[in-house]
Design an enzyme around this catalytic site. Structure first.
Site, mmCIF file in Angstrom:
data_model
loop_
_atom_site.group_PDB
_atom_site.id
_atom_site.type_symbol
_atom_site.label_atom_id
_atom_site.label_comp_id
_atom_site.label_asym_id
_atom_site.label_seq_id
_atom_site.Cartn_x
_atom_site.Cartn_y
_atom_site.Cartn_z
ATOM 1 N N LYS A 58 117.531 13.242 57.663
ATOM 2 C CA LYS A 58 116.784 12.756 56.498
ATOM 3 C C LYS A 58 116.690 11.228 56.543
ATOM 4 O O LYS A 58 117.514 10.554 57.156
ATOM 5 C CB LYS A 58 117.503 13.160 55.207
ATOM 6 N N ARG A 113 117.926 28.073 53.458
ATOM 7 C CA ARG A 113 117.474 29.454 53.650
ATOM 8 C C ARG A 113 118.283 30.156 54.742
ATOM 9 O O ARG A 113 118.382 31.388 54.749
ATOM 10 C CB ARG A 113 115.980 29.463 53.951
#
Length: 503
Positions: A281, A355
């Site tokens: 990130k 996920r």
């Protein structure tokens, strides 16, 4: 905090501060009218002279109130009468309790049950009052060498004008206190830094909840060896680059008279810090990625609330906990992982890791033969683009379940918005090399993330709550919000009510 209920004349109530709601227009509410009479029209004169304007959330403290037994009188504005709804009622409560929390008072009495909120009864208003008081006194000072002084407020008396409302108000306060404590517990877990709140720390929290429950909560912790033997390789793949070992945390509450009654399952994403892994990130605001476990935190808070309320249902809470770090062992873009369900996943972006831990937790939940499954996750930034910071994103493979969650959100005033889960979106997850990819491109990112999860939720009614926009706030008031504990607790209470009707 204590929440006694009284039906006494408010002018005779002995308290450090008496909180009175006032509309901008029309007659004074019953409690305010009695106080006005007892104080030689003090409230009416303040309004007539313009010394107090009852705009929504306006608060005025009157340090001395003649004719009253209360040491102080606090007026809180409700705005225009015809605009009074759940949201405005809660805004008035928050304004009043924020002011109370800053005063040197240990007790207060509030007359908010008088406020007419369309389609909401005294139990609901009492619940909202208790929740608001607990949210207001919350302080996170664990790491301050000179912490902000704690709020002194410890007792809030709920005044009701009608004696018939007293029992309803007591029940509402009981539920509100439990939910408020659950919300604050969730906030604390979310606010803890990543070097403290690790997967092992969350496992310890579950064990502490189990010990404190006096046998009402059974806790199982699956360590990495157990996860490897189980075949939960996607969960393990997320934590491979971290020194902190991953955990699958399972908490079981048996509240139904039939221990074999199908449970409701809550699954929380517990990424205790998310660097993005190899798909690193940007550095700006990366500190806020300690909040990436707020789905797990909300499950813990809901379990805490359920233990206090003790609904007559069976509940299973599952937390998939890992830390996503870049390292020589970390999963790389292009790697293919076999899930617990047996499907293979091409990892195109290691920052789509939530996920990956949830899909194994969903498959694990099949063994409970659940009545419903809800996963809660700070899953996609796209949810913030779509819904901002007001509504939680909701996607489901069962329309009845989705409607139940929407209704619970409206009751708790912790609202969600239903997004589509159409088959057409599934094609965005196609992979040339595996059964599916873990991302589907920029378009409809929240939906394709849910599409991914839906592949692992084909055995039960399932819903996904994307709380990326609602789990915490940034800026000067940075911190976890405790959402959606209110929604989840209400959902469980509604299922209890449904079960009792069926019996």
């Amino acid at each position: 905090m204590e929440f006694p209920v009284q039906t006494a004349n408010p002018a005779k109530v002995e308290t450090a501060c008496l909180v009175v709601p006032v509309f901008k227009d029309g007659d004074l509410l019953p409690a305010a009218a009695k106080l006005d009479d007892a104080s030689e029209r003090l409230i009416g004169q303040l309004i007539e002279r313009g010394d107090f304007t009852a705009g929504l959330g306006n608060v005025q403290l009157i340090p001395f109130a003649p004719g009253l037994n209360a040491e102080r009188l606090m007026l809180v504005g409700l705005g225009e009468r015809d605009k009074c709804n759940e949201g405005n009622f809660r805004k008035a409560l928050d304004a009043a309790f924020d002011a109370l929390a800053g005063l040197p008072v240990g007790d207060a009495a509030v007359a908010m049950i008088d406020v007419p909120v369309p389609n909401r009864d005294s139990q609901w208003k009492a619940r909202m009052t208790a929740e608001a008081s607990l949210r207001a006194v919350y302080r996170f000072t664990e790491f301050k060498s000179e912490p902000t002084p704690a709020a002194k407020l410890e007792r809030v008396t709920l005044l009701v004008s009608e004696s018939d409302d007293a029992e309803h108000a007591k029940e509402g306060a009981r539920i509100g206190a439990a939910v408020g404590e659950g919300i604050n517990y969730t906030r604390t877990l979310g606010n803890l830094p990543g070097n403290v709140c690790t997967p092992r720390y969350l496992a310890e929290q579950a064990e502490q909840l189990g010990k404190a429950s006096e046998g009402k909560l059974e806790v199982d912790i699956l360590d990495e060896a157990a996860l490897e033997e189980l075949g939960a390789r996607t969960l393990l793949s997320v934590g491979r680059g971290s020194e902190e070992p991953s955990r699958l945390i399972v908490m079981r509450y048996q509240g139904a008279s039939d221990p074999d009654e199908a449970p409701h399952v809550l699954i929380g994403k517990g990424i205790t810090f998310d660097t993005g892994g190899i798909s690193l990130k940007p550095g700006a605001e990366m500190d806020e990625m300690k909040f990436d476990m707020c789905g797990a935190a909300s499950v813990f808070g809901t379990v805490k609330a359920a233990l206090a309320i003790q609904p007559r249902i069976n509940l299973v809470a599952v937390v998939a906990a890992a830390e996503n770090m870049p390292d020589g062992r970390a999963t790389k873009p292009g790697d293919i992982i076999k899930t617990l369900k047996g499907l293979t996943v091409e990892v195109l972006n290691t920052d789509a890791e939530g996920r990956l831990v949830l899909c194994d937790a969903l498959t694990y939940s099949e063994r409970f033969e659940p009545a419903s499954v809800i996963d809660i996750a700070t899953l996609t930034g796209a949810a913030i683009i779509a819904l901002g910071h007001h509504a939680t994103g909701l996607l489901s493979n069962d329309d009845d379940l989705a409607l139940d969650i929407l209704e619970a959100g409206e009751t708790a005033w912790d609202r969600a918005w239903h997004l589509p889960l159409w088959e057409e979106y599934q094609q965005q997850l196609e992979s040339n090399f595996a059964d599916l990819a873990n991302i589907g491109g920029r378009p409809a990112g929240t939906i394709t993330a849910a599409c991914f999860l839906s592949r692992f939720a084909d055995k039960f009614p399932w819903a996904h709550l994307d709380i990326a926009g609602t789990a915490w706030q940034s800026g000067k008031q940075k911190g976890a919000t405790g959402r959606p504990v209110g929604l989840l607790t209400q959902y469980l209470l509604d299922r209890e009510a449904d079960a009792q009707v069926e019996k």
